[in-house]
Design an enzyme around this catalytic site. Sequence first.
Site, PDB file in Angstrom:
ATOM      1  N   ASN A   1      62.263  96.532  54.640  1.00  0.00           N
ATOM      2  CA  ASN A   1      61.993  97.051  53.290  1.00  0.00           C
ATOM      3  C   ASN A   1      61.328  96.036  52.366  1.00  0.00           C
ATOM      4  O   ASN A   1      61.309  96.211  51.142  1.00  0.00           O
ATOM      5  CB  ASN A   1      63.274  97.601  52.655  1.00  0.00           C
ATOM      6  CG  ASN A   1      64.317  96.506  52.461  1.00  0.00           C
ATOM      7  OD1 ASN A   1      64.107  95.367  52.901  1.00  0.00           O
ATOM      8  ND2 ASN A   1      65.421  96.824  51.824  1.00  0.00           N
TER       9      ASN A   1
ATOM     10  N   ASP B   1      67.300  93.459  57.964  1.00  0.00           N
ATOM     11  CA  ASP B   1      68.227  94.570  57.713  1.00  0.00           C
ATOM     12  C   ASP B   1      68.433  95.377  58.993  1.00  0.00           C
ATOM     13  O   ASP B   1      67.815  95.107  60.029  1.00  0.00           O
ATOM     14  CB  ASP B   1      67.708  95.451  56.566  1.00  0.00           C
ATOM     15  CG  ASP B   1      66.231  95.785  56.726  1.00  0.00           C
ATOM     16  OD1 ASP B   1      65.841  96.180  57.840  1.00  0.00           O
ATOM     17  OD2 ASP B   1      65.464  95.629  55.743  1.00  0.00           O
TER      18      ASP B   1
ATOM     19  N   ASP C   1      85.678  86.051  64.183  1.00  0.00           N
ATOM     20  CA  ASP C   1      85.392  84.808  63.475  1.00  0.00           C
ATOM     21  C   ASP C   1      86.643  83.928  63.380  1.00  0.00           C
ATOM     22  O   ASP C   1      87.728  84.424  63.045  1.00  0.00           O
ATOM     23  CB  ASP C   1      84.898  85.166  62.062  1.00  0.00           C
ATOM     24  CG  ASP C   1      84.355  83.973  61.312  1.00  0.00           C
ATOM     25  OD1 ASP C   1      83.344  83.398  61.754  1.00  0.00           O
ATOM     26  OD2 ASP C   1      84.941  83.606  60.269  1.00  0.00           O
TER      27      ASP C   1
ATOM     28  N   GLU D   1      86.071  83.486  68.491  1.00  0.00           N
ATOM     29  CA  GLU D   1      85.493  82.179  68.136  1.00  0.00           C
ATOM     30  C   GLU D   1      86.649  81.204  67.987  1.00  0.00           C
ATOM     31  O   GLU D   1      87.471  81.332  67.077  1.00  0.00           O
ATOM     32  CB  GLU D   1      84.709  82.245  66.820  1.00  0.00           C
ATOM     33  CG  GLU D   1      83.973  80.928  66.570  1.00  0.00           C
ATOM     34  CD  GLU D   1      83.619  80.640  65.130  1.00  0.00           C
ATOM     35  OE1 GLU D   1      82.830  79.729  64.880  1.00  0.00           O
ATOM     36  OE2 GLU D   1      84.154  81.317  64.221  1.00  0.00           O
TER      37      GLU D   1
ATOM     38  N   ASP E   1      80.865  91.606  64.039  1.00  0.00           N
ATOM     39  CA  ASP E   1      81.569  90.364  63.728  1.00  0.00           C
ATOM     40  C   ASP E   1      82.782  90.738  62.877  1.00  0.00           C
ATOM     41  O   ASP E   1      82.625  91.332  61.808  1.00  0.00           O
ATOM     42  CB  ASP E   1      80.605  89.451  62.928  1.00  0.00           C
ATOM     43  CG  ASP E   1      80.816  87.992  63.213  1.00  0.00           C
ATOM     44  OD1 ASP E   1      81.980  87.559  63.176  1.00  0.00           O
ATOM     45  OD2 ASP E   1      79.824  87.284  63.451  1.00  0.00           O
TER      46      ASP E   1
ATOM     47  N   ASP F   1      62.893  92.357  58.785  1.00  0.00           N
ATOM     48  CA  ASP F   1      63.008  93.019  57.478  1.00  0.00           C
ATOM     49  C   ASP F   1      62.212  94.320  57.527  1.00  0.00           C
ATOM     50  O   ASP F   1      61.053  94.314  57.964  1.00  0.00           O
ATOM     51  CB  ASP F   1      62.451  92.063  56.408  1.00  0.00           C
ATOM     52  CG  ASP F   1      62.442  92.682  55.022  1.00  0.00           C
ATOM     53  OD1 ASP F   1      63.174  93.661  54.810  1.00  0.00           O
ATOM     54  OD2 ASP F   1      61.704  92.157  54.160  1.00  0.00           O
TER      55      ASP F   1
ATOM     56  N   ASP G   1      61.972  92.956  51.361  1.00  0.00           N
ATOM     57  CA  ASP G   1      62.642  92.082  50.386  1.00  0.00           C
ATOM     58  C   ASP G   1      62.833  90.661  50.920  1.00  0.00           C
ATOM     59  O   ASP G   1      63.509  89.841  50.304  1.00  0.00           O
ATOM     60  CB  ASP G   1      63.981  92.683  49.942  1.00  0.00           C
ATOM     61  CG  ASP G   1      64.965  92.829  51.105  1.00  0.00           C
ATOM     62  OD1 ASP G   1      64.611  92.483  52.258  1.00  0.00           O
ATOM     63  OD2 ASP G   1      66.094  93.297  50.869  1.00  0.00           O
TER      64      ASP G   1
ATOM     65  N   HIS H   1      74.071  80.687  65.101  1.00  0.00           N
ATOM     66  CA  HIS H   1      73.630  80.497  63.718  1.00  0.00           C
ATOM     67  C   HIS H   1      74.302  79.292  63.070  1.00  0.00           C
ATOM     68  O   HIS H   1      74.002  78.969  61.938  1.00  0.00           O
ATOM     69  CB  HIS H   1      73.941  81.772  62.923  1.00  0.00           C
ATOM     70  CG  HIS H   1      75.423  82.031  62.826  1.00  0.00           C
ATOM     71  ND1 HIS H   1      76.199  82.330  63.925  1.00  0.00           N
ATOM     72  CD2 HIS H   1      76.261  81.997  61.778  1.00  0.00           C
ATOM     73  CE1 HIS H   1      77.450  82.466  63.539  1.00  0.00           C
ATOM     74  NE2 HIS H   1      77.522  82.271  62.248  1.00  0.00           N
ATOM     75  N   ASP H   2      75.246  78.675  63.777  1.00  0.00           N
ATOM     76  CA  ASP H   2      75.941  77.508  63.231  1.00  0.00           C
ATOM     77  C   ASP H   2      75.494  76.197  63.874  1.00  0.00           C
ATOM     78  O   ASP H   2      75.798  75.123  63.359  1.00  0.00           O
ATOM     79  CB  ASP H   2      77.458  77.635  63.482  1.00  0.00           C
ATOM     80  CG  ASP H   2      78.101  78.750  62.694  1.00  0.00           C
ATOM     81  OD1 ASP H   2      77.597  79.093  61.609  1.00  0.00           O
ATOM     82  OD2 ASP H   2      79.123  79.287  63.164  1.00  0.00           O
TER      83      ASP H   2
END
Length: 531
Positions: free
Chosen positions: A31, A37, A208, A271, A106, A29, A33, A333-334
């Site tokens: 910024n 990013d 995807d 994928e 992606d 990150d 939050d 990530h899955d």
Amino acid sequence: MESSTKTAKTCTWWESGVIYQVYPRSFQDSNGDGVGDLEGVRKRLDYIASLGVDAVWLSPIYPSPMADFGYDVADYCDIDPMFGELAAFDALLADAHAKGLKVLLDFVPNHTSIEHPWFRESRSSRDNPKRDWYIWANAAPDGGPPNNWTSDMGGSSWEFDPTTNQFYLHAFLKEQADLNWRNPQVREAMTNVLKFWFDRGVDGFRIDVLWHCFKAENYPDNPLNPDWISTQGEKLKVFQKHSADQPEIHQLSADFRALADGYGERLLVGEICLPVPQLMTYYGTEASPGVHLPFNFQLLDAPWNAEALGKMITEYEAALPPSGWPNWVIGSHDAPRIAGRLGETQARVAAMLLLTLRGTPTLYQGDELGIGKVDIPPDRVRDPQDLRQPGLGLGRDPSRTPMAWDSCRFAGFSAAEPWLPLHGDWGMRNVAAQQGDPASMLELYRALLKLRREHEALSLGSFALLHAAGDVLIYERYQKDRLVIALNLGAEVQNIPDYGATTLLLATTGASMFSNTLAPNEGVILQRLNY
Ligand code: NOJ
């Protein structure tokens, strides 16, 4: 044991290369939050380059309501303000290229967000010009959904839309409406999306759920899975015979490929979660090639014993079409973290396996730190798949927790509380703590990647299985030199055959001597001399 002698005929960057997946929400990150990013990724490019990988694949960064964390795209040709803006992307791309890194985006062709202007138009009336851009159908005679298709996220694949009294199809969340790829205008619009990014200089795409794009015409019911039990999640209730993997997908893949190849050496990774025989069809044919790399996910849930792994590797190698280049994935990530599944010491052996098999490896951020099991407190669960079907172990949040850079507050990931919690041992398990420590997972990854770069046998060489029994898996990679990789998948000491004079190049245990005995959970790379 059968051996494969297939070798690479040509060498593109992606055949010899290694891909590193960045999940931008959780990388860095910039910024404050609590969400990663693009500027954050840009600042960490030196780290990525220092690993010794060749390409970065960024999970979706487009404007999105984030119902599925970016896999619900509301505009394919812009950047979500959460991640930055197009200028930030251009800066990231330019810096990556300057450091010798390729950048893959992606591409999410199966579905858009229901907030995409195309869908808003489509749902507005039955005679809207974009009505047919999505898949609409009338209710079944009983008033229920048009057929028995189930969403991968649970429940019916059909959502009733009262505005026009029809159902629309969604293979995933109801917030992700499936596009109708039989409509030529959809093809044209999405082709323009690929051109938009290729023209900007991206080096390729991970596509995807490619195998989902076409559905059988008239939407017949899918066959029921007689062995289904509810604890498996509703995705498996039916076999996706008619809702995915239709023959028409191959012409579409070939069209994507022709477009990519027209731009030079660009890469398309598909994928595709299908058994090997069907997976192979996504390479296409000599005359009509499909994607360059249909993702090979078999290591994600392969039984961890030598016989099963040996069989899986040999069968995959044997199934490849003559010009098909292999690839291997061990995290995403899955998927559950590999170190969570196998434990840290065996995850080191898994890293050696991944980076010494024949084919392009894809690494997932954080696996190089050995992040293991992560407990997400119930009030911090964010994954819609988990929220919709709680308690089934389907949650993907544990793999999506932020990268840990150092032992400062929030691990140097952000100045604010991150959107997902960090892994429990982040104070010790972070980049700064592992950097320079030869015993760390990070330095093991770096050493493996360095060896892979130094020895063409590892990146491009032939593969031959030498031994696969019990806990011992041994194979050879050869090109100009001959390397033997011997892996102990268990916790007992193992003797291995004598392969003549060898030099030990690397051991997962850090050992510097080798004498035909593997320590528990040890993998070694040996260079054969005088063969
Ligand atoms: C596969 C992606 O990797 C996953 O995160 C997403 O939920 C589905 N496709 C739907 O886009």
